[in-house]
Design a protein around this motif. Structure first.
Motif, PDB file in Angstrom:
ATOM      1  N   MET A 280       2.424 -16.142  -7.582  1.00  0.00           N
ATOM      2  CA  MET A 280       3.813 -15.646  -7.524  1.00  0.00           C
ATOM      3  C   MET A 280       4.043 -15.321  -9.116  1.00  0.00           C
ATOM      4  N   SER A 281       4.921 -14.003  -9.107  1.00  0.00           N
ATOM      5  CA  SER A 281       5.382 -13.759 -10.465  1.00  0.00           C
ATOM      6  C   SER A 281       6.325 -14.458 -11.112  1.00  0.00           C
ATOM      7  N   ARG A 282       6.407 -14.468 -12.435  1.00  0.00           N
ATOM      8  CA  ARG A 282       7.537 -15.340 -13.137  1.00  0.00           C
ATOM      9  C   ARG A 282       8.822 -14.553 -13.228  1.00  0.00           C
ATOM     10  N   LYS A 283       8.742 -13.210 -12.686  1.00  0.00           N
ATOM     11  CA  LYS A 283       9.829 -12.438 -12.834  1.00  0.00           C
ATOM     12  C   LYS A 283      10.942 -12.748 -11.834  1.00  0.00           C
ATOM     13  N   PHE A 284      12.222 -12.493 -12.048  1.00  0.00           N
ATOM     14  CA  PHE A 284      13.206 -12.965 -11.137  1.00  0.00           C
ATOM     15  C   PHE A 284      12.758 -12.078  -9.871  1.00  0.00           C
ATOM     16  N   GLN A 285      13.004 -12.627  -8.573  1.00  0.00           N
ATOM     17  CA  GLN A 285      12.713 -11.971  -7.508  1.00  0.00           C
ATOM     18  C   GLN A 285      13.720 -12.448  -6.453  1.00  0.00           C
ATOM     19  N   CYS A 286      13.985 -11.646  -5.503  1.00  0.00           N
ATOM     20  CA  CYS A 286      14.996 -11.825  -4.256  1.00  0.00           C
ATOM     21  C   CYS A 286      14.479 -11.100  -3.032  1.00  0.00           C
ATOM     22  N   LYS A 287      14.398 -12.362  -1.988  1.00  0.00           N
ATOM     23  CA  LYS A 287      13.593 -11.918  -0.812  1.00  0.00           C
ATOM     24  C   LYS A 287      14.425 -12.570   0.279  1.00  0.00           C
ATOM     25  N   ALA A 288      14.658 -11.838   1.350  1.00  0.00           N
ATOM     26  CA  ALA A 288      15.271 -12.448   2.516  1.00  0.00           C
ATOM     27  C   ALA A 288      14.090 -13.018   3.240  1.00  0.00           C
ATOM     28  N   VAL A 289      14.387 -13.984   3.803  1.00  0.00           N
ATOM     29  CA  VAL A 289      13.231 -14.974   4.389  1.00  0.00           C
ATOM     30  C   VAL A 289      14.012 -15.131   5.856  1.00  0.00           C
ATOM     31  N   PRO A 290      13.146 -14.726   6.934  1.00  0.00           N
ATOM     32  CA  PRO A 290      13.533 -15.218   8.419  1.00  0.00           C
ATOM     33  C   PRO A 290      13.530 -16.787   8.697  1.00  0.00           C
ATOM     34  N   SER A 291      14.694 -17.007   9.446  1.00  0.00           N
ATOM     35  CA  SER A 291      14.980 -18.340   9.980  1.00  0.00           C
ATOM     36  C   SER A 291      13.556 -19.173  10.423  1.00  0.00           C
TER      37      SER A 291
END
Length: 470
Positions: free
Chosen positions: A1-12
């Motif tokens: 996993m990258s150390r960069k800031f990430q944003c991700k939509a995660v299904p329930s």
């Protein structure tokens, strides 16, 4: 996993599959995507514990031990930390008392096991080579013992170290400050069965391990030949750990006042050098010593920058730069670019650690940039063969002691280029120097080839999985 800031939509549905875990690790690491791809794979899949010796008992957490160190190898086992398993050179590691190993029969490791760091930085891996067989290893490393009747050991390692295996391993970690991994967290990890590809991957990984052992033996032989030529002992005393009393002449004290420069062991190295009939001062041999200096460190994506290595990273088994300095801000290449055959010297750190230790820059290092804490010695066009110079400075204890005694500074000692250029280099018959030089170069070639084989095995497994197991 990258150390960069990430944003991700995660299904329930993902959260439900992971027992409603709310930490981001499993969802951001790519573990779920890897599981989905493996689920769709037509090839048979076994759980990891089905392929280990004795089931889940073949995935070992050795448990906490008492650290009791010894200085004599006769009374101890070489002890691998979670950092040591990733190092190219295991000749200078500490020894733990044999009595400790007798109290915990899971402490010792064997070759062909897969070693996985389970605390702190989790998921770093090493394939246990034959020169690691019988060494002790920290409890911060999991041992995965393959059942050789069911699976080839090299395939287990190559699969677990792929872009599919690593996320699945790290997704099982727990803990907020210091994360951990336990055998039960990876016991059910799916392992696809790839037929003939498993044999190919194993042969590549085992060939890589054998090359690394051969390289270590070549360097050991080079150091032994150098010692024998001058009658040097293999090891001098550990002066930084043993109290000693010595008398130095007033002319010597006028130059340096540090006790470590004049201690009994340093004087013994002087005496041994004095007995060598032919010596040259390093400054007279045309050696270039490059100090990178404090460059403006602006890190960019790989395609826009030069590989950047710290003094700790140069000693690793695998050459894997993770940061890249912007080409646009770097000075002329002659000031920073490493060449094959350079000698990389760790110039700072604690005495007894990496300071004064060196690395031979094989072809993997070409074009890379090292930090300010590394000195680059270039002898390719000098009056001394670079491999021979490397062998004396870094493969003999006399050379190491001559280097380390010049360290200056109280909190973080460091070595300086002017002090190194004043070192006396013992010389011997040209044929012997050429023989030693060839041994060192061959060792470098083998280390580079070893990484290429390991990478080929990993790529083969990844490609086969991506193509549906064909």
């Amino acid at each position: 996993m990258s150390r960069k800031f990430q944003c991700k939509a995660v299904p329930s549905t993902w959260i439900e599959k992971y027992a409603r875990r709310l930490d981001c690790g499993p969802y951001m690491s790519g573990a779920i995507e890897a599981r989905e791809l493996l689920r769709q794979l037509s090839a048979r899949k076994d759980h990891l514990q089905d392929l280990t010796k004795g089931g889940i008992s073949g995935i070992i957490n050795a448990g906490r031990i008492t650290r009791l160190w010894v200085e004599d190898a006769e009374h101890g086992f070489p002890f691998l930390s979670s950092t040591d398993i990733l190092q190219a050179d295991l000749s200078n590691i500490s020894h733990i008392a044999k009595s400790v190993a007798r109290q915990n029969n899971q402490l010792l490791i064997k070759d062909k096991w897969t070693l996985i760091t389970r605390s702190g930085t989790i998921g770093r891996m090493a394939y246990a080579r034959s020169d690691m067989d019988g060494m002790a290893c920290t409890e911060d490393v999991l041992r995965v013992i393959p059942n050789k009747e069911k699976v080839k050991p090299g395939y287990v390692y190559s699969y677990l170290s792929t872009k599919f295996g690593v996320p699945l391993i790290t997704s099982g970690t727990y803990g907020s400050i210091i994360t951990h991994l336990e055998p039960q967290h990876i016991a059910d990890l799916p392992v696809p069965r790839l037929g003939a590809v498993e044999d190919q991957a194993h042969e590549l990984v085992q060939g890589s391990a054998d090359l690394r052992v051969e390289a270590a033996e070549l360097l050991k032989t080079a150091g032994k030949i150098a010692n024998e030529q001058f009658g040097f002992p293999e090891n001098l005393a550990l002066s930084h750990r043993v109290f000693s009393c010595a008398v130095a002449s007033s002319t010597q004290v006028l130059q340096r006042l540090e006790a470590t420069f004049h201690d009994a062991v340093a004087q013994e190295s002087d005496r041994l050098l004095a007995g060598v009939p032919h010596k040259d001062e390093l400054s007279t041999l045309g050696i270039s010593i490059s100090e990178t200096g404090r460059l403006k460190q602006v890190f960019v994506d790989e395609e826009y920058g030069a590989p950047f290595l710290t003094s700790g990273e140069i000693f690793r088994l695998r050459y894997e730069p993770t940061r890249f300095l912007s080409y646009r801000l770097l000075p002329d290449e002659s000031e920073w670019a490493t060449q094959e055959g350079d000698l990389l010297l760790a110039r700072s750190g604690q005495v007894g650690g990496i300071i004064g230790r060196g690395v031979w820059a094989d072809r993997r290092f070409a074009g890379g940039c090292v930090s300010v804490d590394v000195l680059r010695l270039g002898a390719q066009n000098s009056a001394i063969l670079p491999g021979y110079l490397y062998a004396y400075l870094f493969l003999t204890d006399v050379g190491y002691r001559q280097l380390i005694r010049t360290a200056a500074g109280s909190s973080i000692p460091h070595l300086s280029a002017p002090d190194i250029l004043r070192l006396q280099i013992p010389r011997c018959d040209n044929k012997i120097e050429e023989q030693i030089n060839e041994l060192v170069w061959n060792a470098g070639h083998k280390r580079a080839e070893a990484q290429e084989k390991e990478d080929e095995a990993r790529t083969l497994v990844e490609r086969t999985i991506e193509e549906g197991g064909r």
